[in-house]
Design a protein around this motif. Structure first.
Motif, PDB file in Angstrom:
ATOM      1  N   HIS A 118      -4.200 -11.415  -5.266  1.00 26.98           N
ATOM      2  CA  HIS A 118      -5.047 -10.273  -5.614  1.00 26.98           C
ATOM      3  C   HIS A 118      -5.730  -9.716  -4.373  1.00 26.98           C
ATOM      4  CE1 HIS A 118      -7.435  -7.725  -8.225  1.00 26.98           C
ATOM      5  NE2 HIS A 118      -8.505  -8.066  -7.527  1.00 26.98           N
ATOM      6  N   GLY A 119      -5.646  -8.401  -4.197  1.00 26.71           N
ATOM      7  CA  GLY A 119      -6.291  -7.740  -3.071  1.00 26.71           C
ATOM      8  C   GLY A 119      -5.436  -7.607  -1.828  1.00 26.71           C
ATOM      9  N   THR A 120      -4.269  -8.254  -1.802  1.00 28.98           N
ATOM     10  CA  THR A 120      -3.388  -8.117  -0.648  1.00 28.98           C
ATOM     11  C   THR A 120      -2.938  -6.660  -0.523  1.00 28.98           C
ATOM     12  OG1 THR A 120      -2.594 -10.363  -1.002  1.00 28.98           O
ATOM     13  CG2 THR A 120      -1.300  -8.977   0.459  1.00 28.98           C
ATOM     14  N   SER A 121      -2.954  -6.138   0.702  1.00 30.89           N
ATOM     15  CA  SER A 121      -2.670  -4.716   0.880  1.00 30.89           C
ATOM     16  C   SER A 121      -1.635  -4.501   1.972  1.00 30.89           C
ATOM     17  CB  SER A 121      -3.957  -3.947   1.230  1.00 30.89           C
ATOM     18  OG  SER A 121      -4.502  -4.416   2.455  1.00 30.89           O
ATOM     19  N   TYR A 122      -1.033  -3.327   1.946  1.00 26.51           N
ATOM     20  CA  TYR A 122      -0.036  -2.924   2.945  1.00 26.51           C
ATOM     21  C   TYR A 122      -0.121  -1.413   3.098  1.00 26.51           C
ATOM     22  CZ  TYR A 122       4.499  -1.677   4.936  1.00 26.51           C
ATOM     23  OH  TYR A 122       5.489  -1.149   5.702  1.00 26.51           O
ATOM     24  N   VAL A 123      -0.223  -0.953   4.351  1.00 24.70           N
ATOM     25  CA  VAL A 123      -0.271   0.484   4.632  1.00 24.70           C
ATOM     26  C   VAL A 123       1.170   0.995   4.655  1.00 24.70           C
ATOM     27  CG1 VAL A 123      -0.990   2.268   6.238  1.00 24.70           C
ATOM     28  CG2 VAL A 123      -2.414   0.234   5.940  1.00 24.70           C
ATOM     29  N   ALA A 124       1.550   1.705   3.608  1.00 25.71           N
ATOM     30  CA  ALA A 124       2.920   2.191   3.482  1.00 25.71           C
ATOM     31  C   ALA A 124       3.174   3.420   4.335  1.00 25.71           C
ATOM     32  CB  ALA A 124       3.241   2.500   2.020  1.00 25.71           C
ATOM     33  N   ALA A 125       2.145   4.226   4.583  1.00 34.33           N
ATOM     34  CA  ALA A 125       2.278   5.423   5.419  1.00 34.33           C
ATOM     35  C   ALA A 125       0.953   5.659   6.131  1.00 34.33           C
ATOM     36  CB  ALA A 125       2.660   6.642   4.579  1.00 34.33           C
ATOM     37  N   GLN A 126       1.030   5.829   7.457  1.00 36.32           N
ATOM     38  CA  GLN A 126      -0.163   5.977   8.284  1.00 36.32           C
ATOM     39  C   GLN A 126      -0.525   7.446   8.399  1.00 36.32           C
ATOM     40  OE1 GLN A 126      -1.437   3.044  10.098  1.00 36.32           O
ATOM     41  NE2 GLN A 126      -3.264   4.272  10.410  1.00 36.32           N
ATOM     42  N   GLY A 127      -1.810   7.754   8.197  1.00 36.38           N
ATOM     43  CA  GLY A 127      -2.288   9.118   8.333  1.00 36.38           C
ATOM     44  C   GLY A 127      -2.237   9.600   9.776  1.00 36.38           C
ATOM     45  N   GLY A 128      -2.032  10.885   9.958  1.00 35.41           N
ATOM     46  CA  GLY A 128      -1.961  11.458  11.299  1.00 35.41           C
ATOM     47  C   GLY A 128      -3.325  11.520  11.972  1.00 35.41           C
ATOM     48  N   ARG A 129      -3.330  11.407  13.293  1.00 35.71           N
ATOM     49  CA  ARG A 129      -4.580  11.525  14.037  1.00 35.71           C
ATOM     50  C   ARG A 129      -5.039  12.973  14.066  1.00 35.71           C
ATOM     51  NH1 ARG A 129      -3.965   7.793  19.495  1.00 35.71           N
ATOM     52  NH2 ARG A 129      -2.903   6.027  18.541  1.00 35.71           N
ATOM     53  N   GLY A 130      -6.349  13.150  14.096  1.00 41.54           N
ATOM     54  CA  GLY A 130      -6.890  14.492  14.246  1.00 41.54           C
ATOM     55  C   GLY A 130      -6.804  14.949  15.691  1.00 41.54           C
TER      56      GLY A 130
END
Length: 478
Positions: free
Chosen positions: A111-123
């Motif tokens: 429970h709570g394990t996470s994975y960033v599937a797509a990284q947001g672009g830098r400003g």
């Protein structure tokens, strides 16, 4: 109507970064107060998080396209844009994330394990952040980076301690219904169970979960029946329980041949050979079933199996079976290595790592690949000459021009920065210095410079007069 989905292809898109702002502060009696353009906001990430209240991927089956919000652009007055909001996607415990080629990207258990599937672009940086002692009034800002976009495959592998495996109609659903509080569908025809059912069993001080896997048939590991779709739910189980039908009406079947067939399918699927097993001879409440169980039991025990004769309908032999399974589960848990504390692994870059590569392709094109060069290209507004000059400065300082010369590039050769499907291509012209550095004062505004002292101005004017007098004195008339 479909109510259970354990495999789905998901298309995720992170938010784009906001563009930086190019602005100059203006007010009464101070028309050029300096650059004050703010930075763009970061794009939102797409994050997968395990939620134990979720048991199926059905929601993503109906809505396979998910995207986070974009960052806001910067504004004048040193006002930065707002960051995009992260998109949190809950997934069941035991979800495996893969790319389309089948490579495992993450295994989400707990429970709570996470994975960033797509990284947001830098400003992008505004011109206020780009100002320096040499570039006091930049007339440009950096663009925001586009967010990541990925096609991923999510597979659910049930997290359970025990898996009940066997032929269709062997009595697996009936068994799990009497061992636990689970209420699966039970009927007298094959393939009644179309989805895995989970139940929680308490035996003394041991509490374990048990899964009823849909029935297997010959060829299940190659895709026949429902086996291939649900064999993945057996992978995480630490104990396998063979449920054999001792009262089958099919003349060509018997408990021993059923066991051999199921074992062969498990072997073909792979990775399950080291799991402890026991055998349940079910339906002994039927007279012929009781006789057949007594006949095959010695052979099964000779093979090394622990054998239990039970009747799910008549509730016979269930207590002994429950405690035997609990004993095997406890032994399996004790044999597992204890989880170590989280470690941070530091992998420093090599001292000769430039951060980019230059390769000569078959068509004579020199391709530059690297995180920094590609990111800088994405952030450049090619409609602004000053921004292009700033990019040239950065690439030159990074050593790209020197690397191109070392690789054999000559003036007029084609150079591409980025991957084949999204690259900036230009004809390269070598220079001693590049871009803004070649001009020396690119981006500077002389109105920001402090006036020279009066004595310095007088000294310069006197030097000009003396030079003119010397030229006149050396003049000889015709």
């Amino acid at each position: 109507m479909t109510t259970f989905v354990d495999r789905v292809e998901l298309h995720v898109a992170a938010g784009n970064g906001g563009h930086g702002c190019a602005s100059v502060h203006r007010e009464k009696f101070k028309p050029l107060g300096g650059p004050d353009g703010g930075n763009g906001g970061r794009g939102g990430d797409v994050i997968l998080v395990v939620d134990q209240s979720i048991t199926t991927l059905l929601d993503y089956h109906h809505k396979p396209h998910r995207s986070a919000t974009n960052g806001k652009p910067g504004e004048g007055g040193n006002r930065s844009g707002k960051d995009g909001q992260d998109l949190i996607l809950p997934v069941p415990d035991g979800t495996v994330i893969q790319d389309k080629a089948g490579n495992v990207l993450a295994d989400l258990v707990g429970h709570g394990t996470s994975y960033v599937a797509a990284q947001g672009g830098r400003g992008g940086l505004g011109n206020a952040a780009l100002a320096s002692a040499r570039r006091k009034a930049p007339g440009f800002a950096l663009l925001g980076e586009p967010g990541g976009f990925h096609d991923i495959v999510m597979e659910l592998k049930t997290v359970a301690d025990v898996a009940l495996v066997g032929y269709p109609s062997a009595g697996k659903s009936s068994l799990i219904s009497v061992l636990s509080a689970a209420k699966p569908k039970i009927a007298d025809y094959p393939f009644t169970t179309l989805v895995p059912n989970l139940g929680v069993v308490t035996a003394g001080s041991t509490v374990y979960t048990i899964a009823d896997v849909p029935g297997l048939i010959p060829g299940a590991s190659q895709g026949k029946g429902l086996g291939l779709e649900f064999l993945r739910h057996v992978e995480r189980c630490s104990v396998l329980v063979h449920v054999l039908d001792t009262a089958t009406l099919e003349s060509e079947r018997d408990p021993l041949s059923d066991l051999d067939m199921i074992e062969e399918e498990l072997k073909q699927y792979g990775g399950l050979g080291n799991r402890p097993r026991l055998v349940v001879l079910n339906k002994i409440d039927v007279p012929d079933g009781k006789d057949l169980a007594e006949m095959v039991r010695p052979e099964l025990e000779a093979r090394g199996y622990r054998v239990f004769e039970v009747s799910a309908v008549a509730h016979m032999g269930l207590k002994e079976l429950s405690f035997a399974i609990a004993e095997m589960v406890a032994a399996s848990r004790a044999a597992k290595p204890k989880e170590e504390a989280t470690r941070i692994v530091i992998r420093p870059k090599a001292v000769d790592d430039t951060g980019f590569t230059v390769t000569l392709e078959e068509d004579g094109l020199f391709r530059v690949r690297g995180e920094k060069p590609e990111r800088w290209v994405r952030q450049t507004d090619f409609n602004n000459d000053e921004a292009v000059g700033y990019l040239a400065d950065r690439l030159n300082r990074l050593g790209v021009e020197a690397a191109l010369m070392k690789a054999g590039a000559r003036g007029g050769d084609g150079v591409a920065i980025g991957p084949e499907d999204n690259a900036v291509v230009f004809d390269w012209e070598p220079s001693v210095t590049a871009g803004a550095e070649m001009l020396g004062r690119r981006g500077e505004d002389h109105r920001f410079e402090a006036p020279r002292p009066a004595t310095t101005r007088r000294r310069d004017k006197q030097a000009e007069r003396d030079e003119a007098t010397q030229e006149f004195e050396g003049f000889e008339p015709f």
